[in-house]
Write a protein that holds these residues in place. Structure first.
Motif, PDB file in Angstrom:
ATOM      1  N   GLY A  83       9.444 -15.554 -44.943  1.00 44.83           N
ATOM      2  CA  GLY A  83       8.873 -14.397 -45.614  1.00 44.83           C
ATOM      3  C   GLY A  83       8.082 -13.442 -44.758  1.00 44.83           C
ATOM      4  N   HIS A  84       8.135 -13.579 -43.445  1.00 42.01           N
ATOM      5  CA  HIS A  84       7.421 -12.638 -42.584  1.00 42.01           C
ATOM      6  C   HIS A  84       8.006 -11.233 -42.623  1.00 42.01           C
ATOM      7  CE1 HIS A  84       5.199 -15.579 -39.703  1.00 42.01           C
ATOM      8  NE2 HIS A  84       4.540 -15.379 -40.829  1.00 42.01           N
ATOM      9  N   LEU A  85       9.215 -11.078 -43.110  1.00 37.10           N
ATOM     10  CA  LEU A  85       9.846  -9.764 -43.153  1.00 37.10           C
ATOM     11  C   LEU A  85       9.925  -9.210 -44.569  1.00 37.10           C
ATOM     12  CD1 LEU A  85      12.698 -10.345 -40.575  1.00 37.10           C
ATOM     13  CD2 LEU A  85      10.462  -9.334 -40.219  1.00 37.10           C
ATOM     14  N   SER A  86       9.224  -9.832 -45.492  1.00 33.67           N
ATOM     15  CA  SER A  86       9.256  -9.350 -46.876  1.00 33.67           C
ATOM     16  C   SER A  86       8.215  -8.255 -47.082  1.00 33.67           C
ATOM     17  CB  SER A  86       8.997 -10.510 -47.837  1.00 33.67           C
ATOM     18  OG  SER A  86       7.729 -11.064 -47.606  1.00 33.67           O
ATOM     19  N   HIS A  87       8.279  -7.620 -48.207  1.00 35.15           N
ATOM     20  CA  HIS A  87       7.342  -6.564 -48.608  1.00 35.15           C
ATOM     21  C   HIS A  87       7.302  -5.405 -47.615  1.00 35.15           C
ATOM     22  CE1 HIS A  87       6.038  -9.174 -51.786  1.00 35.15           C
ATOM     23  NE2 HIS A  87       5.740 -10.126 -50.904  1.00 35.15           N
ATOM     24  N   GLY A  88       8.445  -5.045 -47.077  1.00 31.63           N
ATOM     25  CA  GLY A  88       8.538  -3.889 -46.195  1.00 31.63           C
ATOM     26  C   GLY A  88       8.183  -4.139 -44.747  1.00 31.63           C
ATOM     27  N   MET A  89       7.844  -5.365 -44.388  1.00 26.54           N
ATOM     28  CA  MET A  89       7.499  -5.649 -42.989  1.00 26.54           C
ATOM     29  C   MET A  89       8.697  -5.509 -42.066  1.00 26.54           C
ATOM     30  SD  MET A  89       4.322  -6.018 -42.661  1.00 26.54           S
ATOM     31  CE  MET A  89       4.128  -6.698 -41.033  1.00 26.54           C
ATOM     32  N   TRP A  90       9.913  -5.635 -42.590  1.00 24.83           N
ATOM     33  CA  TRP A  90      11.110  -5.507 -41.767  1.00 24.83           C
ATOM     34  C   TRP A  90      11.220  -4.106 -41.178  1.00 24.83           C
ATOM     35  CZ3 TRP A  90      14.875  -1.964 -42.932  1.00 24.83           C
ATOM     36  CH2 TRP A  90      14.822  -1.415 -44.211  1.00 24.83           C
ATOM     37  N   LYS A  91      10.633  -3.095 -41.833  1.00 27.74           N
ATOM     38  CA  LYS A  91      10.659  -1.755 -41.267  1.00 27.74           C
ATOM     39  C   LYS A  91       9.303  -1.327 -40.702  1.00 27.74           C
ATOM     40  CE  LYS A  91      10.133   0.367 -45.775  1.00 27.74           C
ATOM     41  NZ  LYS A  91      10.676   1.274 -46.751  1.00 27.74           N
ATOM     42  N   THR A  92       8.210  -1.961 -41.118  1.00 33.31           N
ATOM     43  CA  THR A  92       6.890  -1.625 -40.618  1.00 33.31           C
ATOM     44  C   THR A  92       6.703  -2.106 -39.184  1.00 33.31           C
ATOM     45  OG1 THR A  92       6.008  -1.817 -42.848  1.00 33.31           O
ATOM     46  CG2 THR A  92       4.417  -1.882 -41.057  1.00 33.31           C
TER      47      THR A  92
END
Length: 65
Positions: A49-58
């Motif tokens: 879940g490190h890339l969830s909630h928009g972190m994949w683009k942030t």
């Protein structure tokens, strides 16, 4: 997709995994290790879940701001 386009995508995903690794760890040793095993590392980051909630683009945008 031909072979050249596939290799470019493979290279870019490897660079993306390096960006994620540096964002969370700030370690050269882990950066090298994660580049060697980047498909496994990228899948691991997706699953925990490190890339969830928009972190994949942030995370990538933080390098260009």
């Amino acid at each position: 997709m031909n072979k050249q386009n596939g290799s470019i995508v493979y290279f870019l995903l490897g660079i993306y995994s390096l960006m994620i690794s540096w964002h969370y760890n700030h370690s050269i040793l882990l950066l090298i290790l994660h580049y060697i095993f980047w498909p496994i590392y990228l899948l691991y980051e997706l699953l925990i879940g490190h890339l969830s909630h928009g972190m994949w683009k942030t995370i990538p945008m933080s390098y260009f701001n």
